[in-house]
Each structure stands twice: as C-alpha cells, then as structure tokens.
Write a protein that holds these residues in place. Structure first.
Motif, short mmCIF file in Angstrom:
data_model
loop_
_atom_site.label_atom_id
_atom_site.label_comp_id
_atom_site.label_asym_id
_atom_site.label_seq_id
_atom_site.Cartn_x
_atom_site.Cartn_y
_atom_site.Cartn_z
N ALA A 334 0.83 -1.21 0.00
CA ALA A 334 0.00 0.00 0.00
C ALA A 334 0.87 1.26 0.00
CB ALA A 334 -0.92 -0.01 1.21
N LEU A 335 1.98 1.21 0.74
CA LEU A 335 2.90 2.34 0.77
C LEU A 335 3.49 2.59 -0.62
CD1 LEU A 335 4.67 4.46 2.23
CD2 LEU A 335 6.26 2.59 2.79
N LEU A 336 3.88 1.51 -1.28
CA LEU A 336 4.47 1.63 -2.61
C LEU A 336 3.46 2.19 -3.62
CD1 LEU A 336 6.99 1.05 -4.33
CD2 LEU A 336 6.09 -1.24 -4.75
N VAL A 337 2.24 1.66 -3.58
CA VAL A 337 1.20 2.13 -4.51
C VAL A 337 0.86 3.59 -4.25
CG1 VAL A 337 -1.24 1.87 -5.13
CG2 VAL A 337 0.21 -0.16 -4.91
N ASP A 338 0.81 3.96 -2.97
CA ASP A 338 0.52 5.35 -2.60
C ASP A 338 1.59 6.29 -3.16
OD1 ASP A 338 -0.67 7.53 -1.44
OD2 ASP A 338 -0.78 6.68 0.56
N ALA A 339 2.86 5.88 -3.00
CA ALA A 339 3.97 6.72 -3.47
C ALA A 339 3.98 6.81 -4.99
CB ALA A 339 5.29 6.16 -2.96
N GLU A 340 3.77 5.68 -5.67
CA GLU A 340 3.78 5.70 -7.13
C GLU A 340 2.62 6.53 -7.68
OE1 GLU A 340 5.91 1.44 -8.21
OE2 GLU A 340 3.74 1.50 -7.97
N GLY A 341 1.47 6.49 -6.99
CA GLY A 341 0.35 7.30 -7.44
C GLY A 341 0.64 8.78 -7.35
N GLU A 342 1.40 9.18 -6.34
CA GLU A 342 1.72 10.60 -6.19
C GLU A 342 2.86 11.01 -7.10
OE1 GLU A 342 2.59 13.66 -2.50
OE2 GLU A 342 1.28 11.93 -2.28
N LEU A 343 3.84 10.14 -7.27
CA LEU A 343 4.99 10.46 -8.13
C LEU A 343 4.68 10.28 -9.61
CD1 LEU A 343 7.84 8.66 -6.13
CD2 LEU A 343 7.56 11.14 -6.38
N GLN A 344 3.68 9.43 -9.90
CA GLN A 344 3.42 9.02 -11.28
C GLN A 344 4.70 8.43 -11.90
OE1 GLN A 344 0.31 9.11 -13.20
NE2 GLN A 344 -0.19 9.06 -11.02
N PHE A 345 5.36 7.63 -11.10
CA PHE A 345 6.61 7.00 -11.52
C PHE A 345 6.72 5.67 -10.78
CE2 PHE A 345 11.10 6.02 -11.34
CZ PHE A 345 11.57 6.39 -12.59
N SER A 346 7.06 4.61 -11.47
CA SER A 346 7.17 3.30 -10.85
C SER A 346 8.50 3.16 -10.11
CB SER A 346 7.06 2.19 -11.91
OG SER A 346 7.27 0.93 -11.32
N LEU A 347 8.40 2.78 -8.84
CA LEU A 347 9.61 2.57 -8.03
C LEU A 347 10.04 1.10 -8.02
CD1 LEU A 347 8.66 4.77 -4.92
CD2 LEU A 347 10.05 5.42 -6.88
N ARG A 348 9.32 0.23 -8.66
CA ARG A 348 9.58 -1.20 -8.55
C ARG A 348 10.94 -1.61 -9.11
NH1 ARG A 348 4.09 -3.24 -7.40
NH2 ARG A 348 2.86 -1.33 -7.38
N PRO A 349 11.42 -1.00 -10.20
CA PRO A 349 12.76 -1.40 -10.67
C PRO A 349 13.90 -0.73 -9.88
CG PRO A 349 11.37 -0.55 -12.47
CD PRO A 349 10.76 -0.14 -11.20
N HIS A 350 13.56 0.12 -8.89
CA HIS A 350 14.59 0.92 -8.20
C HIS A 350 14.61 0.55 -6.71
CE1 HIS A 350 14.93 3.52 -11.79
NE2 HIS A 350 13.61 3.40 -11.86
N GLU A 351 15.43 -0.43 -6.37
CA GLU A 351 15.51 -0.91 -4.99
C GLU A 351 15.96 0.20 -4.05
OE1 GLU A 351 15.34 -2.99 -1.58
OE2 GLU A 351 14.55 -3.59 -3.54
N ASP A 352 16.92 1.05 -4.50
CA ASP A 352 17.41 2.12 -3.62
C ASP A 352 16.32 3.14 -3.30
OD1 ASP A 352 17.37 2.86 -6.31
OD2 ASP A 352 18.93 4.37 -6.05
N LEU A 353 15.45 3.42 -4.27
CA LEU A 353 14.37 4.38 -4.02
C LEU A 353 13.29 3.76 -3.13
CD1 LEU A 353 13.96 6.07 -7.53
CD2 LEU A 353 15.23 6.88 -5.53
N ARG A 354 13.03 2.47 -3.29
CA ARG A 354 12.06 1.82 -2.40
C ARG A 354 12.57 1.82 -0.96
NH1 ARG A 354 12.09 -2.33 -6.22
NH2 ARG A 354 12.66 -3.87 -4.63
N ARG A 355 13.89 1.63 -0.81
CA ARG A 355 14.48 1.67 0.52
C ARG A 355 14.37 3.08 1.11
NH1 ARG A 355 19.08 0.01 -0.74
NH2 ARG A 355 18.70 -2.20 -0.34
N ALA A 356 14.57 4.09 0.29
CA ALA A 356 14.45 5.47 0.75
C ALA A 356 13.01 5.76 1.19
CB ALA A 356 14.86 6.44 -0.35
N LEU A 357 12.04 5.23 0.44
CA LEU A 357 10.63 5.42 0.78
C LEU A 357 10.33 4.82 2.15
CD1 LEU A 357 7.75 6.27 -0.22
CD2 LEU A 357 7.52 3.92 -1.07
N ARG A 358 10.79 3.60 2.39
CA ARG A 358 10.55 2.95 3.69
C ARG A 358 11.28 3.69 4.81
NH1 ARG A 358 12.05 -1.79 0.53
NH2 ARG A 358 10.17 -2.81 -0.29
N ASN A 359 12.50 4.14 4.54
CA ASN A 359 13.25 4.86 5.56
C ASN A 359 12.52 6.14 5.99
OD1 ASN A 359 15.28 2.98 5.58
ND2 ASN A 359 16.69 4.17 4.33
N GLY A 360 12.01 6.88 5.00
CA GLY A 360 11.27 8.09 5.33
C GLY A 360 10.01 7.79 6.11
#
Length: 377
Positions: A334-360
């Motif tokens: 749900a966190l990932l979908v929420d972020a992608e909906g706001e960014l209009q950019f898929s974070l799934r191929p970017h492990e470092d960005l997904r980690r940054a999302l969870r850290n924040g």
C-alpha cells in the motif's frame, strides 16, 4: 488583513449625556469660562439667566443667553467655536486571550475552502493560522497585550500527534487536548474551554476573550466570564452555507466577527488525490522514459505518507506497526502504490528508491512514537 472582517460592537458607554436643551451639534460653552461680550444686554440677559438658574443677576451671562438684535452674530462678529462631542469605542488597552476550538475551525475552513470537512482530505498550516489569528487580534486590540493562544484539539487517549507537538512548541501557545473517539469526534474539548475561560475571568487575568468556536455548550462559560467583567468576542469562520455557529452562542457574545474566505484560504492546502495504480500497470511509460526522483525526494515522500496515514487511520492503528523495522507485506504494498500514485513514476525497478521510501516512512513513525530508529531490513 487583506479581507477586512465584519465586526459588530455592543454599545460602549460614553461621556455624560447632554441635557435635552443642549444643541444637537455640541455642548454649550461654560458660562463661567465664557462671559458675555461687552455689548451684550446686561439687564435683560442677566435677569433671564438668574431666573433660570438661581445665579446672581449681576453675574456675566453666557454667550448663548444673549439673543435678539444685540447678539454677537447680529453685530457681525464670528460665532465662538463650539466643541463637537464624538462618540466612539475607546481603544482596547487590556489583556486578551484567544480560545481556539480546532475541531470547529478545521471543519469550517475545510468546507469553505476545500469543499469537505473530512480532515484527511486537506492539511492546515497550523503555525500560519495561529499567526494570522494573532495578527487579527492585534488589529482589534491595537493597544492590548496578548496573554496567550489556547489551542483546543482532540487526540486518542490524549496522546499528542506530531503536529500537536509542533504547535505546543510555538511561543504564546498552549495546547489543551480532549479525547478523540473511534469516529474521530472530539470529546471533552468544550469543558476545557469553559474551565480556562472561567478561571481566567475569575482571576482577572484578562479583560477580553476571543472565542473561535460555534459550540452551544459554551454559552454558560460566556455568561460566567461576562459576570466577572470580561468582554467576550465570538469569532467564526465564514459558513460555506447556512450557519456554523449556534445562535444562542452568537446572541450571548458581546462582539461577533467573521473570518472570510480570503483569511482562510492561505492556511490550507488540499491533499493530492491518491489513486491506487494497479501493480500490473504502474505507469510503465515513465519507468524508462521519465527522470527518476531523487533519494531525498522519495525519503520525504515516505514521511509525508506516514503523516497522512496517522491522520487518516489514527495513531492507535499506526502504533500496531511499531517497533518495526519490517512492514507487513500488505502495508508495504500500500505504501508503494501510494507513493507511485503521487509520483506518477514506478519505483519497482529501483531498490534504492524503495528503501528510501521505507526509511522516510519509518523515520516519521519513530519520531511520532519516540522510538529509536532501526536499520533498514
């Protein structure tokens, strides 16, 4: 302020009322200080004055008593200046305090500006709102002294949220918390306002009380404060429709004031609508062709989503995720979908960005619950 608020004043006591015989445009000159001119008729005028007031007939007559052909105006002389009596409210030079019902203010501003009273649908810049209220009070009480702003809000089990902690750190602001039930309704806030208002009035700590609320339960508190000599100013948010303040409360106040749309609009910004983008189609055209967000941008977004969820789901529900450091699979998705909906950019191929999302996300929750951060798992 840019939008001059409408204020209705009760009658203010002025100087002693003039006698019915006094001219409507001013007060007659003092007979003792303004003797009749030398050409005035001493016998006629003096006798007339003595008969009216019982004074010595030989005393000089007032200028107004000389009439007829022998008067000053008839002699071609300019009439004496007549002081004009001005009736206006005296400047407020006492101590005042603001009592802000946050539940009422946020719901009324939301309806007026965002079209909804649902608190999760918009955000209010509390610091800017408080500053604006203080400025408004400064315009009403130009020579007055602010005691403090009382900020009444609700919280589950009266445990302050991150925003409420930030407000409590502001100068001249005291946060007072009622409870928040399962339906996100405030409980006990009106009793806190009554207690503080009556206590300050009874102890002569304030001369003017600004109450920003619409709750009819405050009528008795207003009456009690007035019985101690406090003037109660009832401020309200411009209603989106109908009325948003109880009529008995409006009737009881000494002064009413409306804060219009132009005052409220800068204090609020709407949350962007969150659209759950299907996992099978997370805007693939931007995955390869768009510019990826920075690590810092995604980290900040994680904190922003955590803040939004705290307001929407409730602090108690979010506490179930603590102490971490791993998110349940459904929450992480749900966190990932929420972020992608706001960014209009898929974070799934970017492990470092997904980690940054969870850290924040975790950094914000750790700050809220006072937990020592864990390392990312």
């Amino acid at each position: 302020m840019a939008d001059e608020a409408h204020e209705t004043h009760a009658a203010t006591p002025g100087p002693e009322p003039r006698p019915s015989s006094e001219p409507a445009y001013g007060r007659p000159a003092d007979p003792a200080a303004d003797p009749a001119p030398a050409h005035a008729s001493g016998s006629d005028a003096g006798t007339h004055s003595a008969a009216a007031s019982g004074a010595d007939p030989d005393a000089p007559a007032p200028a107004e008593a000389t009439g007829g052909a022998g008067g000053a105006q008839d002699a071609g002389e300019a009439p004496a200046a007549v002081p004009v009596r001005l009736v206006s409210a005296p400047p407020h030079a006492g101590t005042h305090a603001l009592f802000v019902d946050v539940g009422y203010v946020y719901a009324a501003i939301g309806l007026l500006v965002a079209g909804t009273a649902e608190r999760r649908a918009f955000r209010v810049d509390a610091e800017f709102l408080i500053s604006s209220l203080i400025d408004e009070a400064r315009a009403v009480f130009p020579e007055g002294r602010l005691l403090r702003v009382y900020w009444y809000d609700g919280a589950r089990n009266r445990v302050p949220t991150f925003e409420q902690k930030q407000v409590a750190e502001l100068p001249d602001v005291k946060v007072r918390l009622g409870n928040l039930n399962a339906h996100n309704q405030q409980k006990g806030v009106d009793s806190l306002i009554r207690s503080d208002l009556e206590s300050l009035a009874r102890n002569r700590a304030i001369e003017d009380a600004v109450v920003v609320s619409g709750d009819e339960d405050l009528v008795l508190a207003v009456e009690a404060a007035q019985s101690y000599g406090v003037r109660v100013h009832l401020w309200g948010i411009e209603p989106a429709y109908g009325m948003n303040q109880a009529e008995p409360l409006v009737w009881e106040a000494d002064v009413t004031r409306t804060l219009h749309h132009d005052f409220c609009a800068p204090c609020i910004f709407q949350q962007p609508p969150v659209t759950a983008t299907p996992a099978a189609n997370p805007a693939p055209q931007r995955t390869t062709g768009g510019t990826p967000p920075t690590f810092d941008q995604v980290w900040r977004l994680g904190g922003k989503i955590a803040e939004r969820w705290l307001g929407a789901r409730g602090r108690e529900d979010m506490a179930g995720l603590m102490p971490g450091p791993r998110l349940p699979e459904n929450v992480d998705k749900a966190l990932l979908v929420d972020a992608e909906g706001e960014l209009q950019f898929s974070l799934r191929p970017h492990e470092d960005l997904r980690r940054a999302l969870r850290n924040g996300f975790w950094d914000r929750l750790n700050q809220e619950f006072g937990v020592t951060p864990h390392g990312e798992g």
